[in-house]
Every structure is written in C-alpha cells, then in structure tokens.
Scaffold this active site. Sequence first.
Site, PDB file in Angstrom:
ATOM      1  N   GLU A   1       2.479  -4.420  11.343  1.00  0.00           N
ATOM      2  CA  GLU A   1       1.834  -3.114  11.253  1.00  0.00           C
ATOM      3  C   GLU A   1       2.551  -2.099  12.133  1.00  0.00           C
ATOM      4  OE1 GLU A   1      -0.645  -2.284   9.334  1.00  0.00           O
ATOM      5  OE2 GLU A   1      -1.714  -4.141   8.812  1.00  0.00           O
TER       6      GLU A   1
ATOM      7  N   HIS B   1       3.478  -3.173   6.775  1.00  0.00           N
ATOM      8  CA  HIS B   1       2.394  -2.232   6.515  1.00  0.00           C
ATOM      9  C   HIS B   1       2.359  -1.124   7.563  1.00  0.00           C
ATOM     10  CE1 HIS B   1       0.083  -4.425   3.348  1.00  0.00           C
ATOM     11  NE2 HIS B   1       0.743  -5.460   3.854  1.00  0.00           N
TER      12      HIS B   1
ATOM     13  N   GLU C   1       1.572   3.876   2.844  1.00  0.00           N
ATOM     14  CA  GLU C   1       2.133   3.415   4.117  1.00  0.00           C
ATOM     15  C   GLU C   1       3.655   3.527   4.057  1.00  0.00           C
ATOM     16  OE1 GLU C   1       0.301  -0.433   4.520  1.00  0.00           O
ATOM     17  OE2 GLU C   1      -1.706   0.435   4.523  1.00  0.00           O
TER      18      GLU C   1
ATOM     19  N   HIS D   1       0.862  -1.183   0.000  1.00  0.00           N
ATOM     20  CA  HIS D   1       0.000   0.000   0.000  1.00  0.00           C
ATOM     21  C   HIS D   1       0.898   1.233   0.000  1.00  0.00           C
ATOM     22  CE1 HIS D   1      -3.032  -2.819   2.123  1.00  0.00           C
ATOM     23  NE2 HIS D   1      -3.222  -2.830   0.810  1.00  0.00           N
TER      24      HIS D   1
END
Length: 458
Positions: free
Chosen positions: A415, A303, A213, A210
Amino acid sequence: MASSSRRRGVAVRSTGSAERWAAGSASPSAAARGSGGLGVNSHFDSGNIEVLDLSDPGDVRLAIIKDPYCETDATAHAQWFNFRVTGARGVPLTLHITNAGACSYPAAWEGYAACASHDLDAWFRVPTAYDAATGVLTIRHTPGADSIRYSYFPVYNFHRHMLLVSRMQTRPRVRLVMLAETLDGHDLDVLMLGEPGPGKRVVWIVARQHPGETQSEWFAEGLLERLTDPHDAVSRALLDGAVFYVVPNACPDGTWRGHLRTNAAGVNLNRAWDAPREDEAPEVFHIRRLMDDTGVDMLVDVHGDEEIPACFIAGAEGIPGWTGRLAGLQAKFSAAFSRASPDFQTKLGYEVDAPGQADMRICSNQARRAPPRRVPTPPPPPSCRRRRRRGRRRRADAAAPQIAQRFDCLAVTLEMPFKLTAADAGDPAGPGWGPERAKRFGGAMLGAVLDVLPDLRP
C-alpha cells in the site's frame, strides 16, 4: 448524440446517463462553460466530474461521479476525480466538491491536498480543505496557465499505460503478452521479463486492480524501468535467477472510465479471486489462469490507501495455510525493504487477520500448495479480504492472501498513500508523495526481492 441541459446560468453538455455509461456505451462526465470563458471538462480518458454550477469562479459547484454499484462491497464507490479547467489563468478559483462526504472514504479527506498540473508532467499539491459537517471538499487555487488539471492523485491514464507497455516490449529480455480482452474491449497486458527455465523462481507483480489507485502504476513504471536497465547489477541478478510477470494495469476499463474501485461491470477485482467469472471479471479470470500455468513463488499486489499516510505491506497471516516458513519470508522481505527504501515502514498499517480469518476472495490470500508447474515458451499462452486499519475500521486490499494460499508462497499487498507521507508533513511545499517518489519506490523494492529470492522455496 450529446444532449444539452441548463444548470444555474451555465450550459452543460453531457454525453449520456450513468446507466448507459455503466453498460459501456456512454460517459456521464459533463463539460460546461460559464461566464468569462471559464470551462470545466472531464470527458476524456480517466476523467471524472459532474458540473453543477459554473456561474461564479469563486463558487464552482462540482460532484464526483460514482462507479457502477458493486455487489461485494454493497455500495457504488466514489472518490476519484480528474477534470480540466480552462480560461482561468490568473483567476482565483474556489472549487467545491459537494458530495465528498458521501464518497467511499470520507475520513480520507482529512489532511488531504488535491493534485494539480499545467502540463500533465509536473504535478503539485494545492490548498484543500474538508468540512466534515457539510461533507464538502474545497480546493482554492489560482492557475498559472490557460488550462490546468485537478485530480485525486497524479493521473496515469490508459494512453500512458499503452505507451509504457509499448516502450517496455522493445527492451531486451522482455515479451509482451496480450492476455485477454476486457468487457469494454481493452487489451489486458502482461509483461514477461527474463526467460523461464528449470530452477528459476517466478515473481508476479500485479498493479492497479483498483483503477483510482494510480500510484500503483507509477510504482510499476519505476520497477520496470530499473528491471530493464542492463547496467543495473540488481536487475541483472534478478533476471538471471527469476522470471517476472508484471501486470501494470489490471483494470483498464475502470481506468478509462474514471472509476475508483471497479471494472466495467461494477466488480471489485480484489474481491473476485476465489471464483472469478470470465463474464464479470475477465481480468482476474485470465490472470489467475496464467498464474496456474506459470506457478507463483512470490507475489506483490500493489495498491494505494486513502487514509494512511505511509507505505506498508499487508500479509496473508489469516490464510489456512499460514506457516512459520511464510512468516519468516515475510519478515525477511519487510526488513530488506526497510533497508532498500526509507519510504517503507512498519509502524503504520492494517491490523493482522486472526488465524483462519482471511478473506479468500482477495488476491494475496490465494496461495495453497502450488500445482505442478509447466515452463511456458515465451510468450506464454493465455490459457475482499476485510482488514482493519490499526485503530480504525476500513477496507482491505489484498489479492495476496488468495495467491499465498493457492501457491504456498510469499504474497503481500503493498500500500502507498494518496496523502503526503508522515515524513513529508513538515514540508508541505516539498515534492511530497507523487509519481517520482512512487517510481523510485518501485525500483527500490527490487533490492528486497533479490534479498529473499534464494529463500522463496525450500
């Protein structure tokens, strides 16, 4: 040819319609100049903003430009912004992002502070407030120089990515593989560190599926810096026992265009791992094909999470092939990561998928019994899991389940926050979560990888 229009006392120059930009021919970003020499521009690598009204520095009206429509997510994503303001030294600015409430994760604006930099090197947070009733995000700041950049998170543009891979390829035990061209014609790069050989484990690190990010590529840079340090005992041991394949930026088209979640075709790459199409998601198509060539013993898919102010992992518990062995490996890795970095924690994160309920479109879920492995001669030939935040429904970011099922291996989604971490909340003026912390976090993870390396295969 640029066209001109007028918006509330300001000349606006745009380079084309959103439809043309989605087709790859032009950018919808706008450049504008108001009274007193104040200017706003996002027409550059990774830029994103539309200028609605620049007539008053105390009431600048802006809007975030949406990604192309994403069919798997049934929306046109928006959250990433990155723009330059000029002619504002010493001028108190009030910048209103008027469509923040219509963005992909409006709840993420609560407790968020925008990032700013005068030199694109040192980044800091600026006072930011979100009005949920109006859906407007407001940034208030007085620049200390003639130009300043404001962005959702410190920028890691495609130019910096090219500098990174160029620098890394010159280091010992590193080969650069240009795996494929993207839909926009950008190079998709993979860095191979270490030498393939019998008995050596294969570790994959995939960052920035993504594009908005950016913390994931800061993380990758820190990991690569440590892994290529010949004086680091952990890194030397890792490269003696494993070969690493690192994708620092899996979505260069989205990076260049200033997208939040999608590539040039509007595809969320982390929802394309079950059956990737070369004409829509060449990034996933070619990465997965190379994984089939090399095999995978461990994957970390990196991410950023818009809402949760912490660093955490999401596992592949919901895949059909989840076993006690994989659960033990994940627990050992998590414990080792906690010892390696106080920034890693296990209290905040996503709800765990129920057995058999993993979204197999997601990278980390694609890990069944490993196919027979070929040891490539370097350079090797290029040959949405829906999770919920604990207590709140939200998106899931995991290529890991797809790889966990496909190769019967340890595969996790890592994350990191856009906001200050919960530990930083008491020191809002401190360095907080930003590029340096993300880079050090990437380097620290290598200690955890070394800890589980001997156990990755029976």
